[in-house]
Design a protein around this motif. Structure first.
Motif, PDB file in Angstrom:
ATOM      1  N   PHE A   1      -2.830  -1.345  11.470  1.00  0.00           N
ATOM      2  CA  PHE A   1      -2.851  -2.795  11.671  1.00  0.00           C
ATOM      3  C   PHE A   1      -1.726  -3.489  10.915  1.00  0.00           C
ATOM      4  N   TYR A   2      -1.107  -2.778   9.990  1.00  0.00           N
ATOM      5  CA  TYR A   2      -0.121  -3.377   9.092  1.00  0.00           C
ATOM      6  C   TYR A   2       1.254  -2.766   9.328  1.00  0.00           C
ATOM      7  N   HIS A   3       2.274  -3.449   8.868  1.00  0.00           N
ATOM      8  CA  HIS A   3       3.646  -2.980   9.028  1.00  0.00           C
ATOM      9  C   HIS A   3       3.935  -1.794   8.109  1.00  0.00           C
ATOM     10  N   ALA A   4       4.404  -0.698   8.697  1.00  0.00           N
ATOM     11  CA  ALA A   4       4.893   0.422   7.900  1.00  0.00           C
ATOM     12  C   ALA A   4       6.348   0.116   7.583  1.00  0.00           C
ATOM     13  N   LEU A   5       6.691   0.154   6.317  1.00  0.00           N
ATOM     14  CA  LEU A   5       8.012  -0.266   5.871  1.00  0.00           C
ATOM     15  C   LEU A   5       8.863   0.927   5.460  1.00  0.00           C
ATOM     16  N   SER A   6      10.049   1.015   6.028  1.00  0.00           N
ATOM     17  CA  SER A   6      11.023   1.976   5.525  1.00  0.00           C
ATOM     18  C   SER A   6      11.683   1.334   4.313  1.00  0.00           C
TER      19      SER A   6
ATOM     20  N   TYR B   1       0.864  -1.184   0.000  1.00  0.00           N
ATOM     21  CA  TYR B   1       0.000   0.000   0.000  1.00  0.00           C
ATOM     22  C   TYR B   1       0.895   1.228   0.000  1.00  0.00           C
ATOM     23  N   LEU B   2       0.855   1.984  -1.073  1.00  0.00           N
ATOM     24  CA  LEU B   2       1.674   3.186  -1.212  1.00  0.00           C
ATOM     25  C   LEU B   2       0.950   4.348  -0.540  1.00  0.00           C
ATOM     26  N   ALA B   3       1.358   4.670   0.681  1.00  0.00           N
ATOM     27  CA  ALA B   3       0.702   5.708   1.485  1.00  0.00           C
ATOM     28  C   ALA B   3       1.285   7.076   1.147  1.00  0.00           C
ATOM     29  N   THR B   4       0.468   7.900   0.526  1.00  0.00           N
ATOM     30  CA  THR B   4       0.850   9.264   0.171  1.00  0.00           C
ATOM     31  C   THR B   4      -0.279  10.196   0.606  1.00  0.00           C
TER      32      THR B   4
ATOM     33  N   ILE C   1       2.742  -1.453   4.349  1.00  0.00           N
ATOM     34  CA  ILE C   1       2.462  -0.052   4.046  1.00  0.00           C
ATOM     35  C   ILE C   1       3.787   0.622   3.730  1.00  0.00           C
ATOM     36  N   LEU C   2       3.880   1.215   2.554  1.00  0.00           N
ATOM     37  CA  LEU C   2       5.084   1.949   2.172  1.00  0.00           C
ATOM     38  C   LEU C   2       4.755   3.437   2.241  1.00  0.00           C
TER      39      LEU C   2
END
Length: 126
Positions: free
Chosen positions: A110-115, A62-65, A91-92
């Motif tokens: 609920f999901y992992h935010a990824l660096s 999921y590209l979070a912008t 989540i990116l």
């Protein structure tokens, strides 16, 4: 991998897609792969095509912008995918703070935010 994104982020999406493909991943972006799908209207045919593509995908990124908060499709995509394949969503965030502009989208927590550093590890484990 199914790349959930806002159509308003086309240039960014192509860059992320290219980066992920350089890591040997096959990426699904609807307007690149399925050009015949309607972008103007929500139709049963479009929803069915996206469901089929999600079923074929091992995981969803999921590209979070700032634009993703305006998307009507992205919450549906993440909810549908989570029902199919729990724990296969990352989540990116392309934001200063991973959840800074996700007000009203607290479910993303609920999901992992990824660096960028953690993205490679996430992709190799999934």
């Amino acid at each position: 991998m199914f790349l959930s994104h806002s159509i308003r982020d086309q240039e960014l999406v192509l860059g992320v897609m290219k980066y992920l493909e350089s890591m040997g991943k096959k990426i699904y972006v609807d307007w690149v792969v399925d050009r015949q799908l309607s972008r103007d209207y929500v139709t049963p045919a479009t929803a069915e095509a996206l469901r089929n593509r999600m079923k074929q995908s091992s995981y969803l990124l999921y590209l979070a912008t700032d634009n993703s908060t305006q998307s009507k499709w992205m919450p549906w995509e993440v909810g549908y995918f989570d029902s199919l394949k729990p724990n296969k969503i990352g989540i990116l965030p392309v934001l200063d703070n991973a959840y800074s502009s996700c007000q009203g989208q607290e479910y993303l927590g609920f999901y992992h935010a990824l660096s960028k550093e953690h993205l490679r590890k996430f992709l190799t484990n999934h």
